[in-house]
Design a protein around this motif. Structure first.
Motif, PDB file in Angstrom:
ATOM      1  N   GLN A   1     -67.467 -35.824  62.783  1.00 21.03           N
ATOM      2  CA  GLN A   1     -66.745 -35.991  61.516  1.00 21.03           C
ATOM      3  C   GLN A   1     -67.726 -36.069  60.345  1.00 21.03           C
ATOM      4  OE1 GLN A   1     -63.497 -38.878  61.495  1.00 21.03           O
ATOM      5  NE2 GLN A   1     -63.663 -39.047  63.704  1.00 21.03           N
TER       6      GLN A   1
ATOM      7  N   VAL B   1     -67.537 -39.557  65.843  1.00 24.19           N
ATOM      8  CA  VAL B   1     -67.961 -40.039  64.520  1.00 24.19           C
ATOM      9  C   VAL B   1     -68.992 -39.076  63.918  1.00 24.19           C
ATOM     10  CG1 VAL B   1     -69.134 -41.933  63.289  1.00 24.19           C
ATOM     11  CG2 VAL B   1     -67.479 -42.463  65.087  1.00 24.19           C
TER      12      VAL B   1
ATOM     13  N   ASP C   1     -63.261 -46.845  62.462  1.00 26.19           N
ATOM     14  CA  ASP C   1     -62.184 -47.824  62.490  1.00 26.19           C
ATOM     15  C   ASP C   1     -62.395 -48.667  63.757  1.00 26.19           C
ATOM     16  OD1 ASP C   1     -59.813 -49.203  62.872  1.00 26.19           O
ATOM     17  OD2 ASP C   1     -58.544 -47.586  62.123  1.00 26.19           O
TER      18      ASP C   1
HETATM   19  O1  LIG Z   1     -58.868 -42.500  65.006  1.00 26.03           O
HETATM   20  C1  LIG Z   1     -59.730 -42.303  64.144  1.00 26.03           C
HETATM   21  O2  LIG Z   1     -59.625 -42.750  62.998  1.00 26.03           O
HETATM   22  C2  LIG Z   1     -60.939 -41.551  64.479  1.00 26.03           C
HETATM   23  O3  LIG Z   1     -61.762 -41.339  63.625  1.00 26.03           O
HETATM   24  C3  LIG Z   1     -61.176 -41.127  65.894  1.00 26.03           C
HETATM   25  C4  LIG Z   1     -62.049 -42.111  66.639  1.00 26.03           C
HETATM   26  C5  LIG Z   1     -62.072 -41.566  68.111  1.00 26.03           C
HETATM   27  O4  LIG Z   1     -62.864 -40.672  68.363  1.00 26.03           O
HETATM   28  O5  LIG Z   1     -61.276 -42.016  68.890  1.00 26.03           O
HETATM   29  C6  LIG Z   1     -63.401 -42.118  66.075  1.00 26.03           C
HETATM   30  C7  LIG Z   1     -63.836 -43.031  65.188  1.00 26.03           C
HETATM   31  C8  LIG Z   1     -63.030 -44.184  64.782  1.00 26.03           C
HETATM   32  O6  LIG Z   1     -63.804 -45.318  64.661  1.00 26.03           O
HETATM   33  C9  LIG Z   1     -61.884 -44.391  65.677  1.00 26.03           C
HETATM   34  C10 LIG Z   1     -61.465 -43.469  66.588  1.00 26.03           C
END
Ligand SMILES: O=C(O)C(=O)C[C@]1(C(=O)O)C=C[C@@H](O)C=C1
Length: 387
Positions: free
Chosen positions: A88, A85, A46
């Protein structure tokens, strides 16, 4: 004020431990995010959230007079987000593909300490698996070991930011039945490795793999009357230099690998380009399914109709029409067919996405031959722009 170095160091150690504890807490939260996105199917990345987070952190530090540079804060948190990322991704991919092995056998070029070996170690660590090493003498042997079921995966370098594409690997991909299931970017840091601390001027022979020699050509040109001995891999070179144990020879390789062979670093950072990164691909017998939430890449192999004017352009326009980003286009000669070419196209796309399937069907109209070499999670997390 306390200026006792030992005491200050103890305090630093305490702060570092607290940082580690917080990092592990954040890592655990990333897994919670993955579980949430598993249900909601929300995209893992995101960009807006990341930009907002980074800007807020810089502002927070400024408001509290932390005296930390904005660039420093941004870089550290970009690295933390990258871990989040990838954590996940691994969670979703392991669940989707029901990976249950306790350990994974990975075939790689060279002996222990080669870049391929170090990349294989990284890949296993990322997927929290125990690595069983299968060392190979050639790229084709890496493919054979996976094909024969001796290895679960093969790891192969595909391109390097300094020397470009690794043609031999591209050519082997033309004939393989294996699938691409992953990628990994590994920073390459070449050093001059010797048996004992000698002077650079005493060295008259350098041992290494041709790719390494090419990547360090500017440094090599600065050396007088130097003789090059090409080896199968940089780890072969390191092993040879260690066993010959002569003061006039050196190997070009990496510090970690050199350490395994008892070699010492005489000079570091000798590559032409500072940002020297190799992108490895991971091949397996079976293709994998990539979760739709993950940034996915697909590598295609294609020939176009040469009799038809502009057939390659027409083929590429299909991607534009379907809003699919092409990340790489490579061409290689077809063995035995003079002047005919095989195209390798890498696209940001998941083949399970119906709109991508429509685009690929359309692409078939412009190609004589089209094969999907693999669809895999992109493990290169590009940092967001916060300027
Ligand atoms: O907040 C999220 O949606 C997450 O996946 C966590 C997180 C982060 O580590 O802060 C990681 C990836 C996203 O692009 C945005 C933020």
């Amino acid at each position: 004020m306390n200026f006792d170095l030992n005491e200050i160091r103890q305090q630093i150690t305490q702060v570092d431990r607290s940082l580690l504890k917080l990092l592990s807490e954040r890592h655990r939260l990333a897994l919670d995010v993955a579980r949430s996105k598993e249900i909601t199917q929300k995209s893992l990345r995101d960009v807006e959230r990341e930009q907002q987070l980074l800007r807020e952190l810089v502002q927070f530090a400024e408001n509290h007079h932390y005296q930390l540079e904005a660039q420093y804060i941004t870089q550290i948190f970009q690295r933390i987000i990258e871990d989040s990322v990838l954590t996940q991704q691994v969670y979703l991919q392991k669940k989707l593909n029901q990976q249950r092995e306790q350990n994974i056998h990975i075939a790689f070029l060279g002996k222990r300490g080669s870049y391929s070996h170090l990349a294989a170690r990284n890949y296993a660590t990322r997927y929290q698996e125990e690595l069983v090493e299968i060392s190979c003498d050639s790229f084709s042997q890496v493919f054979e070991q996976v094909q024969a079921g001796e290895a679960d995966y093969g790891i192969l370098p595909l391109e390097n930011t300094t020397s470009g594409s690794i043609n031999e690997v591209y050519d082997l991909l033309q004939h393989t039945e294996l699938s691409l299931v992953g990628e990994l970017a590994y920073p390459i840091k070449h050093c001059v490795l010797v048996n004992s601390q000698q002077n650079l001027t005493e060295i008259d022979t350098l041992y290494s793999h041709p790719q390494v020699i090419q990547q360090c050509s500017n440094f090599i040109r600065t050396l007088d009357r130097i003789h090059i001995e090409y080896c199968e891999s940089s780890s072969h070179a390191m092993q040879l230099v260690a066993s010959l144990n002569k003061p006039n020879i050196a190997a070009l390789g990496n510090a970690d690998g050199g350490n395994l062979y008892g070699l010492q670093v005489l000079k570091t950072d000798i590559a032409n380009q500072q940002n020297n990164i190799t992108r490895f691909i991971i091949v397996a017998k079976q293709p994998i399914v990539v979760a739709p939430q993950i940034h996915t890449k697909t590598l295609l192999l294609m020939t176009t109709n040469k009799q038809q004017v502009g057939s390659l352009v027409d083929a590429l326009l299909v991607f534009k029409k379907h809003n699919i980003n092409m990340t790489k286009l490579e061409s290689r000669p077809i063995y035995g067919q003079t002047w005919d070419e095989m195209f390798y196209l890498e696209i940001d796309a998941n083949i399970n996405n119906p709109s991508v399937q429509i685009a690929l069907e359309e692409l078939r109209q412009y190609s004589n031959y089209l094969k999907i070499l693999g669809c895999y999670p992109s493990e290169i997390v590009k940092p967001v722009d916060v300027t």
